[in-house]
Write an enzyme that holds these catalytic residues in place. Sequence first.
Site, PDB file in Angstrom:
ATOM      1  N   SER A 136       0.839  -1.199   0.000  1.00  0.00           N
ATOM      2  CA  SER A 136       0.000   0.000   0.000  1.00  0.00           C
ATOM      3  C   SER A 136       0.867   1.239   0.000  1.00  0.00           C
ATOM      4  CB  SER A 136      -0.911   0.013   1.229  1.00  0.00           C
ATOM      5  OG  SER A 136      -0.152   0.328   2.374  1.00  0.00           O
ATOM      6  N   LYS A 137       0.273   2.325  -0.455  1.00  0.00           N
ATOM      7  CA  LYS A 137       0.999   3.595  -0.470  1.00  0.00           C
ATOM      8  C   LYS A 137       1.447   3.948   0.951  1.00  0.00           C
ATOM      9  CE  LYS A 137       1.964   5.965  -3.370  1.00  0.00           C
ATOM     10  NZ  LYS A 137       1.307   7.053  -4.037  1.00  0.00           N
ATOM     11  N   ARG A 138       0.585   3.681   1.912  1.00  0.00           N
ATOM     12  CA  ARG A 138       0.936   4.016   3.299  1.00  0.00           C
ATOM     13  C   ARG A 138       2.182   3.244   3.762  1.00  0.00           C
ATOM     14  NH1 ARG A 138      -3.080   2.115   6.315  1.00  0.00           N
ATOM     15  NH2 ARG A 138      -4.374   1.897   4.467  1.00  0.00           N
ATOM     16  N   GLY A 160       4.606   2.617   1.938  1.00  0.00           N
ATOM     17  CA  GLY A 160       5.777   3.040   1.165  1.00  0.00           C
ATOM     18  C   GLY A 160       5.843   2.533  -0.263  1.00  0.00           C
TER      19      GLY A 160
END
Length: 444
Positions: free
Chosen positions: A210-212, A214
């Site tokens: 996920s973007k969260r 990284g």
Amino acid sequence: MSVVVTRFAPSPTGFLHAGNYRTAVFAYLFAKHTGGSFVLRIEDTDKERSKPEYEANILESLAWLDLPADRRYRQSDNTARYRELLEKSVAAGIAYVSKETPRNPGDREEVIRFKNPGGAVSFVDGIRGEITMDVSDLGDFVIARSFDEPVFHFAVVVDDADEGITHVIRGEDHIANTPRQILLQRALGFPLPAYAHLPLILNPDRTKLSKRKGAKALTEYRDQGMLPEAMLNYLAFLGWNPGDEREYLSRKELIEAFDLTRIQKGSAIFDEIKLLSVNQHWMRALSDEDFAARGDFQTSDPGRLRSVVPLLKERAHTFQEAREMLSGELACFFREPVLEHDKLTAKELPNCPDNMTKSALEELLELVEALPEGVSAGAVKDALMPRADAEEKKGKGGRGAILWPLRYALSGQERSPDPFTLISILGPKEAVSRIQKAIAILEG
Ligand code: GLU
């Protein structure tokens, strides 16, 4: 079977990571494998979070991967169509305008809800098999905040029907949405598409990609100098394989081989190290000319660059790495070395006479002078190594006492390719001139 139509339906609410594009890759490959078409639908019903820069990034990413859409549109262009069907649904009693008690400031006093018939909804997922869910608990769910603001489920169902989507290929996280969408399809009299929900993509530590956590935007890999054919190859193998030993498939081969039946059920791991090795494979598969052309190298000496390409192919995993090498350990091919006296003599053995480096370089100079233009690194080694071996016989480490000053004289760098490779690429003439300069420094 009717002509296949698949779609990729990203929401432009952030930069999509590589894993998100795996969905596009599968939907595209399946469509093209069957001679069907591929639709790109920008799902921008969330007006606050949708941003033009995210949409632009999606278009750039798909262009980079070379996944052209046969049709492309935005949901925001379809508002009139959603309104028409919302009004029809209310008129037909499928849905109703519901009075709400606002709980929070800004909450609607009226929304449009679907009259949920309840019971169990079953569908056959192309990957997971039959899935049954009880939809009674969902109650009369909201399908629009107003006639001009359909929510996700309603817009998806209308668009899939209008576009004639035959196969909905999307992430497993949408399985829970499917029964709701099927209820709407049935109520609106739409045909039901086939479903294939793709397994999750995880980081090597098995957390969700996920973007969260990284995960990078796909375009960061492009900017880092990855080849789109490598990324396409890698993404296609995230949860799929061609059923044989092949690991590297071109776009054409992927289209030929791709098929929904070999999509695995288990989650796939996004492993950057593996991705880099796939990219290196595709970089090495380029001809030297193509490598030089595609690497975006800023060099004043294209001829020299071409002769350095084999070294870049050996060493670099991305073009960015290759560019860094040209200004790092391979910079000596493009500029005259600036030599320091003490570095020339740094590897002299303690028991060697002072002028050992100088006399050794003089001997090597003669050998290099005798080499023909266009000499291979192997032939240079055959010519020079006996001199270094003779030194080794005198004492352990003696070979380095010869090869270090030679390599340093040629490169002016603490790190560089070996001296034989340097001479072969620089050519004996330039090598001779560099060695002469080193000898002059030792005389000084
Ligand atoms: N817009 C949804 C998403 O970005 C995809 C919806 C769908 O594929 O049905 O996750």
